[in-house]
Write an enzyme that holds these catalytic residues in place. Structure first.
Site, PDB file in Angstrom:
ATOM      1  CG  ASN A 158      -1.637   1.253   1.479  1.00 55.66           C
ATOM      2  OD1 ASN A 158      -1.760   2.071   0.566  1.00 55.66           O
ATOM      3  ND2 ASN A 158      -2.135   1.442   2.694  1.00 55.66           N
TER       4      ASN A 158
ATOM      5  CE  LYS B 228       0.192   3.357   4.813  1.00 54.98           C
ATOM      6  NZ  LYS B 228       0.116   3.491   6.239  1.00 54.98           N
TER       7      LYS B 228
ATOM      8  CD  GLU C 262      -2.704   5.673   6.637  1.00 57.93           C
ATOM      9  OE1 GLU C 262      -2.657   5.679   5.399  1.00 57.93           O
ATOM     10  OE2 GLU C 262      -1.795   5.193   7.354  1.00 57.93           O
TER      11      GLU C 262
ATOM     12  N   GLY D 229       2.241   2.241  10.817  1.00 58.62           N
ATOM     13  CA  GLY D 229       3.216   3.317  10.698  1.00 58.62           C
ATOM     14  C   GLY D 229       3.908   3.658  12.011  1.00 58.62           C
TER      15      GLY D 229
HETATM   16  P1  PGA Z   1       2.642   0.320   7.664  1.00 56.12           P
HETATM   17  O1  PGA Z   1       1.203   0.581   7.026  1.00 56.12           O
HETATM   18  O2  PGA Z   1       3.163  -0.972   7.099  1.00 56.12           O
HETATM   19  O3  PGA Z   1       3.471   1.507   7.255  1.00 56.12           O
HETATM   20  O4  PGA Z   1       2.449   0.235   9.147  1.00 56.12           O
HETATM   21  C1  PGA Z   1       0.294  -0.477   6.787  1.00 56.12           C
HETATM   22  C2  PGA Z   1      -0.959   0.074   6.146  1.00 56.12           C
HETATM   23  O5  PGA Z   1      -1.391   1.171   6.497  1.00 56.12           O
HETATM   24  O6  PGA Z   1      -1.575  -0.573   5.273  1.00 56.12           O
END
Ligand code: PGA
Length: 256
Positions: A15, A17, A103, A179
């Site tokens: 992902n 983002k 998110e 995150g």
């Molecule tokens: P992360 O995000 O691996 O940076 O913790 C996972 C996600 O939001 O899908």
């Protein structure tokens, strides 16, 4: 002896983002595709931003990597500024979509009622949905994890039959692990996955629950993917930060 979970082919999803321009996305693929060429054990998918998605889909044609959108509207068209419809995704060859990411829920008021509409639209258009669920830290500390996951799934899956949900993928993403660098332990993740599978059996059927792939997401890295994937009910990963660099994400895809 083969157990029934072997029916569930693992799937590792990146992902991205709100990262990577089209140029940066294509540079990633130049580095990444040779690293995973011929990898058949797991399905691999990337979820770039909408501005990169068409380029990425074109570049992935004929490869073993799929791509999807990070969100979509449930209607085919209309006066909804800033939105993208399922037919528009289909028109560029996009057959996967992420729905209900935390998110979106935390910063853009996404609700599970809307996830339900989007899920129905994805099913109607033959787009494979990856629906995210997961609890806040405070909810976990209050002992509400099970209740929260059940409510989220119940709402998302409202009026969806087992045959409609045949291609559904669920991602368990505890919000406190996204995150933050603090991953759920494999045991905590496996426990949540069992709750989700149980709820899928209640919402739909035990067979659907048995066949549905449930991914873990939240600070997945090359160092922790193997121990997560060793858990019986964990069928893959949804990877944010660690999917942005080709070598890192390839190391995750090729977990031991
Ligand atoms: P992360 O995000 O691996 O940076 O913790 C996972 C996600 O939001 O899908």
């Amino acid at each position: 002896m083969e157990n029934s979970s072997s029916m569930r082919k693992p799937i590792i999803v990146g992902n991205w983002k709100m990262y990577k321009t089209p140029k940066e996305s294509l540079a990633f693929l130049d580095a990444f595709l040779p690293l995973v060429a011929g990898h058949e054990r797991d399905e691999i998918a990337l979820f770039p931003t909408i501005s990169s998605l068409g380029y990425v889909l074109d570049a992935l044609a004929g490869s073993n990597v799929r791509a999807g959108a990070q969100n979509m509207h449930w209607l085919d068209e209309g006066p909804y500024t800033g939105e993208t419809s399922p037919t528009m995704l289909m028109s560029i060859g996009c057959k996967h979509v992420l729905l209900g990411h935390s998110e979106q829920r935390l910063y853009f008021n996404e609700s599970y009622d809307r996830v339900n509409l989007k899920l129905k639209a994805a099913i109607n258009h033959g787009i494979t949905p990856v629906v995210c669920v997961g609890e806040l830290l405070a909810e976990r500390q209050d002992g509400k994890t099970e209740e929260v996951l059940r409510d989220q799934l119940r709402t998302a899956m409202n009026n969806i039959t087992a045959s409609e949900a045949a291609h559904l993928v669920i991602a368990y993403e505890p919000i406190w692990a996204i995150g933050t660098g603090s991953t759920a332990t494999p045991e905590i993740a496996a426990e949540a996955h069992a709750i989700i599978r149980h709820q899928l059996a209640e919402c739909c059927t035990p067979t659907l629950a048995e066949n549905t792939r449930i991914l873990y997401g939240g600070s997945v890295k090359p160092e922790n993917i193997s121990s997560l994937m060793q858990q019986d009910g964990i069928d893959g990963a949804l990877v944010g930060g660690a999917s942005l660099a080709a070598a890192n994400f390839a190391a995750i895809v090729k977990y031991a």
